[in-house]
Scaffold this motif. Structure first.
Motif, PDB file in Angstrom:
ATOM      1  N   VAL A  85     -12.407  66.764  34.587  1.00 19.59           N
ATOM      2  CA  VAL A  85     -13.616  65.936  34.608  1.00 19.59           C
ATOM      3  C   VAL A  85     -14.690  66.530  33.710  1.00 19.59           C
ATOM      4  N   ARG A  86     -14.827  67.866  33.734  1.00 19.60           N
ATOM      5  CA  ARG A  86     -15.851  68.517  32.904  1.00 19.60           C
ATOM      6  C   ARG A  86     -15.584  68.327  31.423  1.00 19.60           C
ATOM      7  N   TYR A  87     -14.322  68.161  31.055  1.00 15.01           N
ATOM      8  CA  TYR A  87     -14.002  67.940  29.642  1.00 15.01           C
ATOM      9  C   TYR A  87     -14.723  66.695  29.121  1.00 15.01           C
ATOM     10  N   PHE A  88     -14.869  65.705  29.990  1.00 17.37           N
ATOM     11  CA  PHE A  88     -15.521  64.459  29.591  1.00 17.37           C
ATOM     12  C   PHE A  88     -16.998  64.417  29.978  1.00 17.37           C
ATOM     13  N   HIS A  89     -17.472  65.425  30.703  1.00 18.80           N
ATOM     14  CA  HIS A  89     -18.868  65.498  31.115  1.00 18.80           C
ATOM     15  C   HIS A  89     -19.474  66.827  30.687  1.00 18.80           C
ATOM     16  N   ARG A  90     -19.300  67.176  29.449  1.00 18.84           N
ATOM     17  CA  ARG A  90     -19.711  68.506  28.989  1.00 18.84           C
ATOM     18  C   ARG A  90     -21.208  68.748  29.163  1.00 18.84           C
ATOM     19  N   ASP A  92     -23.080  68.217  31.530  1.00 20.12           N
ATOM     20  CA  ASP A  92     -23.483  68.572  32.893  1.00 20.12           C
ATOM     21  C   ASP A  92     -23.461  70.081  33.150  1.00 20.12           C
ATOM     22  N   VAL A  93     -22.949  70.865  32.185  1.00 22.34           N
ATOM     23  CA  VAL A  93     -22.832  72.312  32.387  1.00 22.34           C
ATOM     24  C   VAL A  93     -24.169  72.980  32.069  1.00 22.34           C
ATOM     25  N   ASN A  94     -24.909  73.364  33.102  1.00 23.05           N
ATOM     26  CA  ASN A  94     -26.197  74.039  32.922  1.00 23.05           C
ATOM     27  C   ASN A  94     -26.547  74.781  34.205  1.00 23.05           C
ATOM     28  N   GLY A  95     -27.705  75.450  34.205  1.00 27.57           N
ATOM     29  CA  GLY A  95     -28.167  76.130  35.409  1.00 27.57           C
ATOM     30  C   GLY A  95     -28.072  77.640  35.314  1.00 27.57           C
ATOM     31  N   VAL A  96     -28.083  78.293  36.482  1.00 24.30           N
ATOM     32  CA  VAL A  96     -28.043  79.753  36.591  1.00 24.30           C
ATOM     33  C   VAL A  96     -26.782  80.150  37.343  1.00 24.30           C
ATOM     34  N   LEU A  97     -26.082  81.164  36.841  1.00 21.64           N
ATOM     35  CA  LEU A  97     -24.894  81.689  37.503  1.00 21.64           C
ATOM     36  C   LEU A  97     -25.091  83.170  37.779  1.00 21.64           C
ATOM     37  N   THR A 115     -19.277  86.911  27.622  1.00 23.30           N
ATOM     38  CA  THR A 115     -19.974  86.762  26.343  1.00 23.30           C
ATOM     39  C   THR A 115     -19.579  85.457  25.666  1.00 23.30           C
ATOM     40  N   GLY A 116     -18.269  85.166  25.652  1.00 23.73           N
ATOM     41  CA  GLY A 116     -17.800  83.927  25.048  1.00 23.73           C
ATOM     42  C   GLY A 116     -18.354  82.710  25.759  1.00 23.73           C
ATOM     43  N   PHE A 117     -18.407  82.759  27.082  1.00 19.58           N
ATOM     44  CA  PHE A 117     -18.965  81.636  27.853  1.00 19.58           C
ATOM     45  C   PHE A 117     -20.429  81.418  27.500  1.00 19.58           C
ATOM     46  N   HIS A 118     -21.195  82.510  27.428  1.00 20.84           N
ATOM     47  CA  HIS A 118     -22.622  82.403  27.116  1.00 20.84           C
ATOM     48  C   HIS A 118     -22.844  81.835  25.711  1.00 20.84           C
ATOM     49  N   GLN A 119     -22.011  82.213  24.770  1.00 27.56           N
ATOM     50  CA  GLN A 119     -22.152  81.691  23.410  1.00 27.56           C
ATOM     51  C   GLN A 119     -21.864  80.196  23.340  1.00 27.56           C
ATOM     52  N   ARG A 120     -20.909  79.740  24.154  1.00 27.34           N
ATOM     53  CA  ARG A 120     -20.567  78.311  24.163  1.00 27.34           C
ATOM     54  C   ARG A 120     -21.514  77.475  25.019  1.00 27.34           C
ATOM     55  N   HIS A 121     -22.170  78.126  25.996  1.00 26.08           N
ATOM     56  CA  HIS A 121     -23.033  77.392  26.920  1.00 26.08           C
ATOM     57  C   HIS A 121     -24.378  78.114  27.027  1.00 26.08           C
ATOM     58  N   LEU A 275     -17.811  76.417  37.878  1.00 23.34           N
ATOM     59  CA  LEU A 275     -16.404  76.029  37.838  1.00 23.34           C
ATOM     60  C   LEU A 275     -15.824  76.205  36.436  1.00 23.34           C
ATOM     61  N   GLN A 276     -16.650  75.949  35.414  1.00 21.48           N
ATOM     62  CA  GLN A 276     -16.188  76.170  34.045  1.00 21.48           C
ATOM     63  C   GLN A 276     -15.939  77.652  33.784  1.00 21.48           C
ATOM     64  N   LEU A 277     -16.846  78.503  34.278  1.00 21.16           N
ATOM     65  CA  LEU A 277     -16.664  79.937  34.080  1.00 21.16           C
ATOM     66  C   LEU A 277     -15.430  80.435  34.830  1.00 21.16           C
ATOM     67  N   VAL A 278     -15.191  79.927  36.027  1.00 21.18           N
ATOM     68  CA  VAL A 278     -13.978  80.301  36.763  1.00 21.18           C
ATOM     69  C   VAL A 278     -12.746  79.954  35.948  1.00 21.18           C
ATOM     70  N   SER A 279     -12.720  78.766  35.348  1.00 17.01           N
ATOM     71  CA  SER A 279     -11.579  78.373  34.522  1.00 17.01           C
ATOM     72  C   SER A 279     -11.403  79.314  33.337  1.00 17.01           C
ATOM     73  N   ASP A 280     -12.515  79.737  32.732  1.00 17.07           N
ATOM     74  CA  ASP A 280     -12.445  80.677  31.610  1.00 17.07           C
ATOM     75  C   ASP A 280     -11.895  82.028  32.067  1.00 17.07           C
ATOM     76  N   LEU A 281     -12.350  82.488  33.227  1.00 17.96           N
ATOM     77  CA  LEU A 281     -11.871  83.770  33.740  1.00 17.96           C
ATOM     78  C   LEU A 281     -10.385  83.709  34.088  1.00 17.96           C
ATOM     79  N   VAL A 282      -9.952  82.593  34.677  1.00 18.32           N
ATOM     80  CA  VAL A 282      -8.535  82.425  35.002  1.00 18.32           C
ATOM     81  C   VAL A 282      -7.704  82.430  33.727  1.00 18.32           C
ATOM     82  N   ALA A 283      -8.173  81.725  32.694  1.00 19.69           N
ATOM     83  CA  ALA A 283      -7.453  81.707  31.421  1.00 19.69           C
ATOM     84  C   ALA A 283      -7.380  83.100  30.811  1.00 19.69           C
TER      85      ALA A 283
END
Length: 297
Positions: A85-90, A92-97, A115-121, A275-283
């Motif tokens: 779902v996030r792939y089509f709702h990019r 919506d990814v914002n806030g504080v983690l 670092t990679g996550f922060h650069q992309r978001h 949830l996006q960061l969790v997916s990145d960490l799992v990958a």
């Protein structure tokens, strides 16, 4: 052709929320449903899997053996659903983690992924907190942190997403010479660190004397103390730096007990960014090489 049974993600999401939040009412508040509606969804899910999933012990709602088995699948299925779902709702990814990392493991692929996550978001603010694993678990339970990576004192723990094994190794300066008749000069993190206890247990079991000569909360300070020849310590392959060497049994350093490490989060409370960061960490976990052995959920 055999009839295929589908597990609806809305029912799985409700099941996860009841288990992780500790009850139907709390799950209803987060999911925006009444308690009867939550109970009905759980019953529907139990009918699909043909097993009771929850049991009440005192005032606590706990998963049955079947519920434990389903929970592992459910978390992964809902995570993948949300990733799609996030792939089509990019947007919506914002806030504080708020991310919790153990003091002895806050480097390597974890920092690279963050670092990679922060650069992309860039619209997401990351707050990194390093502490002993026992403190990180407590802060996740109290909702002071959103996602943690921490050592696991038990095989099964709440909020676990992925688990893997790390093999600690003895590390010393490449130039240091250790006298076998002198106490081993140990560098360690604070009392309660799993690496510290493994070093002491291994040396005590081999009846080799030791003394703590350096104590500090951060990995970089410990690494510098080793590089300067002040002490030896336990690290992982990922935190072994140039200028260090691994010590083995031939030099009187017995093999250390492996560490079980987990990625933890509360799915019902996690934002789209989380949830996006969790997916990145799992990958990242699935892509690392030697030194990390994945465990089944």
């Amino acid at each position: 052709m055999a009839l295929i049974t589908n597990l609806p993600t809305d029912l799985l999401r409700t099941f996860i929320a009841v288990v992780e939040l500790g009850g139907h009412s709390k799950a209803g508040v987060v999911l925006g449903r009444s308690q009867p509606a939550i109970s009905l969804q759980i019953r529907r899910l139990e009918e699909i899997v043909r097993s009771p999933l929850l049991v009440q012990e005192g005032r606590a709602i706990l998963p049955t053996a079947a519920g434990e088995a389903l929970l592992s699948y459910a978390r992964e299925m809902v995570r993948i659903n949300d990733e799609a779902v996030r792939y089509f709702h990019r947007s919506d990814v914002n806030g504080v983690l708020r991310i919790g990392l153990p003091t002895d493991y806050a480097v390597a692929f974890l920092q690279n992924t963050l670092t990679g996550f922060h650069q992309r978001h860039a619209e997401v603010d990351l707050e990194i907190h390093c502490d002993l694993s026992r403190e990180l678990h407590q802060q996740l339970r109290s909702d002071s942190l959103d996602i943690i990576v921490a050592t696991m004192p038990a095989v099964r723990m709440p909020y676990l997403s992925r688990a893997w094994v790390e093999q600690p190794i003895w590390a010393a300066s490449a130039d240091v010479e250790l006298a076998p008749d002198r106490p081993v000069p140990l560098g360690a993190h604070l009392e309660g660190c799993d690496y510290r206890s493994r070093m002491i247990d291994a040396l005590d079991a081999s009846e080799r004397r030791w003394r703590i000569v350096y104590t500090g909360p951060g990995i970089s300070g410990l690494q510098n103390a080793v590089l300067n020849g002040m002490c030896v310590t336990a690290l992982t392959q990922a935190t072994l730096l140039p200028g260090m060497r691994e010590l083995g049994e031939a030099e009187g350093f017995p093999k250390l007990e492996p560490l079980r490490i987990g990625l933890f989060y509360k799915h019902p409370r996690l934002s789209a960014a989380g949830l996006q960061l969790v997916s990145d960490l799992v990958a990242s976990l699935e892509g690392v090489g030697s030194g990390v052995r994945m465990l089944p959920n």
